[in-house]
Design a protein around this motif. Structure first.
Motif, mmCIF file in Angstrom:
data_model
loop_
_atom_site.group_PDB
_atom_site.id
_atom_site.type_symbol
_atom_site.label_atom_id
_atom_site.label_comp_id
_atom_site.label_asym_id
_atom_site.label_seq_id
_atom_site.Cartn_x
_atom_site.Cartn_y
_atom_site.Cartn_z
ATOM 1 N N LEU A 135 -37.812 -24.824 -1.449
ATOM 2 C CA LEU A 135 -36.744 -24.076 -2.138
ATOM 3 C C LEU A 135 -35.548 -24.977 -2.408
ATOM 4 O O LEU A 135 -34.898 -24.899 -3.462
ATOM 5 C CB LEU A 135 -36.285 -22.892 -1.282
ATOM 6 N N PHE A 136 -35.239 -25.830 -1.429
ATOM 7 C CA PHE A 136 -34.109 -26.742 -1.551
ATOM 8 C C PHE A 136 -34.328 -27.717 -2.716
ATOM 9 O O PHE A 136 -33.443 -27.932 -3.556
ATOM 10 C CB PHE A 136 -33.958 -27.497 -0.218
ATOM 11 N N PRO A 367 -41.940 -18.957 2.568
ATOM 12 C CA PRO A 367 -40.726 -18.306 2.079
ATOM 13 C C PRO A 367 -40.512 -18.544 0.583
ATOM 14 O O PRO A 367 -40.619 -19.667 0.109
ATOM 15 C CB PRO A 367 -39.614 -18.965 2.895
ATOM 16 N N SER A 368 -40.235 -17.455 -0.144
ATOM 17 C CA SER A 368 -39.952 -17.626 -1.565
ATOM 18 C C SER A 368 -38.477 -17.359 -1.848
ATOM 19 O O SER A 368 -38.061 -17.316 -2.998
ATOM 20 C CB SER A 368 -40.840 -16.698 -2.406
ATOM 21 N N SER A 369 -37.677 -17.140 -0.797
ATOM 22 C CA SER A 369 -36.242 -16.966 -0.970
ATOM 23 C C SER A 369 -35.544 -17.490 0.283
ATOM 24 O O SER A 369 -36.168 -17.612 1.351
ATOM 25 C CB SER A 369 -35.893 -15.489 -1.151
ATOM 26 N N PHE A 370 -34.248 -17.768 0.146
ATOM 27 C CA PHE A 370 -33.507 -18.250 1.315
ATOM 28 C C PHE A 370 -33.386 -17.154 2.378
ATOM 29 O O PHE A 370 -33.313 -17.452 3.562
ATOM 30 C CB PHE A 370 -32.145 -18.805 0.896
ATOM 31 N N ALA A 375 -35.106 -15.457 7.842
ATOM 32 C CA ALA A 375 -35.858 -14.548 8.724
ATOM 33 C C ALA A 375 -36.848 -15.335 9.592
ATOM 34 O O ALA A 375 -36.959 -15.089 10.799
ATOM 35 C CB ALA A 375 -36.589 -13.499 7.885
ATOM 36 N N VAL A 376 -37.546 -16.305 8.993
ATOM 37 C CA VAL A 376 -38.490 -17.115 9.773
ATOM 38 C C VAL A 376 -37.721 -17.942 10.801
ATOM 39 O O VAL A 376 -38.114 -18.039 11.981
ATOM 40 C CB VAL A 376 -39.312 -18.048 8.838
ATOM 41 N N ASP A 377 -36.609 -18.511 10.378
ATOM 42 C CA ASP A 377 -35.760 -19.316 11.272
ATOM 43 C C ASP A 377 -35.346 -18.462 12.484
ATOM 44 O O ASP A 377 -35.457 -18.892 13.626
ATOM 45 C CB ASP A 377 -34.541 -19.788 10.473
#
Ligand code: NDP
Length: 394
Positions: A135-136, A367-370, A375-377
């Motif tokens: 994503l970054f 993840p497809s969004s920050f 949430a995973v973090d």
């Protein structure tokens, strides 16, 4: 050279080296204006940094720290902000070049603010790339931001990446850290100060512990994969205790290009600041005749399981690398605070990863969004904290 710059994490080790580079280039005639700086909470170091740099804006992480920060910076003609929004504002304010040197995933939101306005970002913080890699990188492309790697290995690769489409493999070099030759028994009894006593580099405590576990090299492997677009099996790690060759690029014709220098972060920082030019900096010059020889060895995957964990996470996907980085942050903090032992760090990361995989599986959760990254973090931090508490009580 004319630049306006901002420094995120100005009170840290990379921040200090960046100030030294700026000071020297200014003495040599460069016109460098400092727009903004940020700190966690170290106000005395922040005040000294503001005295030297004369920024327009300074932000501290703690929202409750505004009054204390204003008092510490009074008389310096600097606007002061506090809390997460102020860190983001520091990065979002207009400057040509932003040093991203906040430690850990805390660097992600501010660094993204610089990326979103299409700035040139000198990326020292590796956790935000490991945490939100694809994503970054996508965001940097979409907003026209330029990413310049500052981590010495990635900076080395960047410097010799003359033909990206003709590369066969990359080799990241590793000093081996303070426990390169230590027995497992000695590692089991290691104190935070012993783990932070790096033989070659003077760095912040989190990255120093990561270097002692070799997690740092694993995070760098993930960072290199996302930054340069190479799969896990095309990136080797080679222990090179002298830390003179900072990494190597192997080309399809058998040529191998390496960047060499004394281990001094002012070199990659000045490279990123002067890029695409180079600037004169008074670092110690390499004297190969005096060194006599350079040595190399394969990493020991048994005493240092972190590398294997990182390779597995990278092959699994970006949710796994997010979780790995978050679990490692929690485990390193617990070790630095004396709550767990050195060898527990990798154990916690491994068990947290296994717990998350068992709960929902990583492949289903790329993840497809920050928001999904966060949430995973968070789930990984929660799992790692539970495991750390159990280990501390055992
Ligand atoms: P340090 O621990 O020395 O500095 C960290 C910086 O981040 C400090 O300015 C600190 O502020 C700030 N900070 C800490 N927590 C927060 C928070 N929650 N919110 C906002 N700011 C915060 O780390 P290093 O300079 O060694 O490393 C910085 C980054 O660069 C890391 O990601 C590391 O992996 C990477 N890096 C470092 C290298 C090195 O040689 N040091 C080499 C290559 C990469 P304060 O001090 O005020 O608390």
């Amino acid at each position: 050279m004319t630049r306006s710059i901002s420094i995120l994490g100005v009170t840290g080790s990379i921040g200090a080296s960046t100030i030294e580079v700026v000071d020297e280039l200014r003495r040599n005639g460069a016109d460098i204006a400092v727009e903004a700086v940020t700190a966690g909470g170290n106000l005395s170091v922040l005040a000294e940094a503001c005295r030297r740099l004369r920024p327009r804006f300074a932000a501290v992480a703690d929202p409750a720290g505004l009054a204390a920060a204003r008092a510490a910076l009074s008389g310096l003609n600097v606007e002061v902000g506090a809390g997460p929004a102020a860190l983001v504002e520091a990065a979002a304010r207009p400057s040509d070049w932003v040093m991203s040197a906040i430690v850990g995933a805390a660097g992600l939101e501010p660094t993204m603010a610089a990326v979103r306005r299409g700035a040139t970002v000198a990326l020292a913080n590796k956790e935000c790339l490991v945490c939100a890699g694809p994503l970054f990188i996508q965001a940097a492309k979409a907003h026209g931001a330029t990413l310049l790697p500052v981590d010495s290995e990635h900076n080395a690769i960047f410097q010799v990446l003359t033909h990206p489409e003709r590369v066969e493999r990359l080799t990241l070099t590793a000093s081996g850290g303070p426990f390169r030759t230590a027995s497992r028994e000695a590692m089991a009894a290691a104190t935070p100060d012993q783990a932070c006593a790096h033989p070659r580099w003077s760095m912040g405590r989190k990255i120093s512990v990561d270097s002692a576990t070799l997690m740092n090299k694993g995070l760098e492997l993930i960072e290199a994969s996302y930054l340069f677009g190479f799969t896990e099996e095309k990136i080797d790690v080679l222990v090179h205790p002298e830390s003179t060759i900072h990494s190597l690029v192997h080309y399809v014709d058998g040529s191998v290009l390496a960047q060499m220098a004394t281990p001094d972060m002012r070199i990659p920082i000045s490279y990123a600041l002067a890029w695409p030019d180079r600037a004169a900096v008074s670092t110690a010059r390499l004297d190969l005749a005096a060194m006599g020889k350079l040595t190399f060895e394969a990493p020991d995957g048994v005493r240092f399981p972190a590398l294997g964990l990182c390779r597995t996470a990278l092959r699994t996907g970006s949710a796994a690398t997010t979780a790995l980085s978050a679990a490692n942050e929690v485990a390193v903090q617990a070790f630095l605070e004396g709550r767990i032992r050195f060898l527990d760090i990798c154990r916690i990361v491994e068990e947290a990863m296994a717990a998350l995989e068992a709960e929902a599986g990583f492949s289903a959760k790329s993840p497809s969004s920050f928001d999904q990254v966060r949430a995973v973090d968070q789930a990984a931090r929660d799992a790692a904290r539970r495991i750390a508490v159990n280990l501390a009580a055992a």
